[in-house]
Design an enzyme around this catalytic site. Structure first.
Site, short mmCIF file in Angstrom:
data_model
loop_
_atom_site.label_atom_id
_atom_site.label_comp_id
_atom_site.label_asym_id
_atom_site.label_seq_id
_atom_site.Cartn_x
_atom_site.Cartn_y
_atom_site.Cartn_z
N PRO A 67 54.61 -26.58 -27.71
CA PRO A 67 53.69 -26.90 -26.63
C PRO A 67 52.20 -26.71 -26.95
O PRO A 67 51.52 -25.86 -26.36
CB PRO A 67 54.14 -25.95 -25.52
CG PRO A 67 54.65 -24.75 -26.24
CD PRO A 67 55.33 -25.30 -27.48
N CYS A 68 51.70 -27.53 -27.85
CA CYS A 68 50.27 -27.45 -28.17
C CYS A 68 49.42 -27.88 -26.98
O CYS A 68 48.22 -27.58 -26.93
CB CYS A 68 49.94 -28.27 -29.40
SG CYS A 68 50.37 -30.02 -29.28
N HIS A 69 50.05 -28.56 -26.01
CA HIS A 69 49.31 -28.97 -24.80
C HIS A 69 48.90 -27.78 -23.95
O HIS A 69 48.05 -27.90 -23.07
CB HIS A 69 50.15 -29.94 -23.96
CG HIS A 69 51.50 -29.40 -23.59
ND1 HIS A 69 52.61 -29.55 -24.39
CD2 HIS A 69 51.91 -28.69 -22.50
CE1 HIS A 69 53.65 -28.98 -23.81
NE2 HIS A 69 53.26 -28.44 -22.67
#
Length: 282
Positions: free
Chosen positions: A246-248
């Site tokens: 989850p780089c978001h």
């Protein structure tokens, strides 16, 4: 994705972009509906079906103030606070990723020679995706606009691998993340190509709980390299597995959401979607 689904996705994406660019004005339902040429009633229903919440609540989740509040309330104790409040326990997304395996130095160096990679195209709440897997786990996942170009990008990551258009059980299990109760999912395994530093950053991303945000500087501190914020940003920008890693959930320290490899509107949509899930489970 059917033609109608594609039209609906584009409409909602346009609405999200408008909300993001005008959040300081707090646009009401009629204003946003007018921008995408729908009646307020139709827009409310379509948005709620797609995002799982009303446009008004979604606006609350996706404003800069929401991001700042999350950071202010958690900061250095982000993971611990989330755990104590039960967010990580109810979502337990990061608990699914018990196994993360980097490719051997030889595999990394030779571009995936002798690797057999299955790949397929699927749909998600945020558009079409390409997902690829080896016998060890998911090695690549990305949101796509055009299939042939998406496959070419996949090939560039593993130029010497053998590719098969095949939707296997590993991919199916991973994609359940979009549609199933996360507490009932099987372990999702990742088989990643990266440097030791990149793998450490990506592994740290997996520990950010559902519905929570953090900053590049916090990630750098977590990997015990507090002066490496820029390098952390580069590693995050090289993330090969959209959504699952989850780089978001990483934003700027000012509270601004910042860029995203697969589009800023999509990043905003994902953050809001996860925010509604976290609130529902809290």
């Amino acid at each position: 994705m059917t033609e109608q689904q594609n039209i609906n996705y584009n409409r909602i994406a346009e609405a999200i972009a408008y909300i993001k660019n005008n959040f300081q004005k707090q646009p009401n339902l009629d204003e946003v509906a007018q921008k995408i040429n729908l009646s307020p009633f139709h827009f409310q229903r379509l948005f709620s079906e797609w995002a799982g919440t009303s446009p008004k609540k979604f606006l609350q989740y996706t404003t800069i103030e929401y991001a700042k509040i999350l950071l202010k309330e958690n900061q250095a104790t982000l993971f611990e606070t989330a755990h104590e409040t039960g967010l990580s326990g109810t979502g337990r997304l990061h608990d699914l990723f018990v196994n993360i395996e980097g490719m051997t130095p030889a595999e990394y160096k030779n571009g995936g020679k002798d690797l057999i990679i299955n790949y397929s195209f699927s749909e998600s709440p945020f558009g079409s995706i390409i997902v690829a897997s080896t016998e060890k786990g998911i090695c690549y996942m990305a949101f796509v606009e055009e299939k042939s170009n998406a496959f070419a990008i996949l090939q560039s990551h593993f130029p010497k691998a053998h590719f098969k258009l095949n939707f296997d059980a590993i991919q199916q299990n991973a994609l359940y993340i979009f549609t199933h109760d996360w507490s009932k999912l099987s372990q999702i395994k990742l088989h990643l190509k990266g440097t030791d530093f990149q793998l450490k950053v990506w592994q740290t991303l997996l520990k950010i709980p559902l519905g929570q945000l953090t900053t590049y500087g916090t990630i750098a501190t977590k990997i015990e390299n507090p002066n490496a914020s820029r390098a952390v940003g580069t590693a995050i920008g090289s993330n090969p597995v959209a959504f699952l890693i989850p780089c978001h959930r990483v934003i700027q320290s000012t509270g601004i959401f910042g860029g995203y490899m697969w589009g800023n509107v999509r990043k905003t949509a994902i953050i809001g979607w996860e925010g509604t899930k976290a609130q529902a489970n809290f």
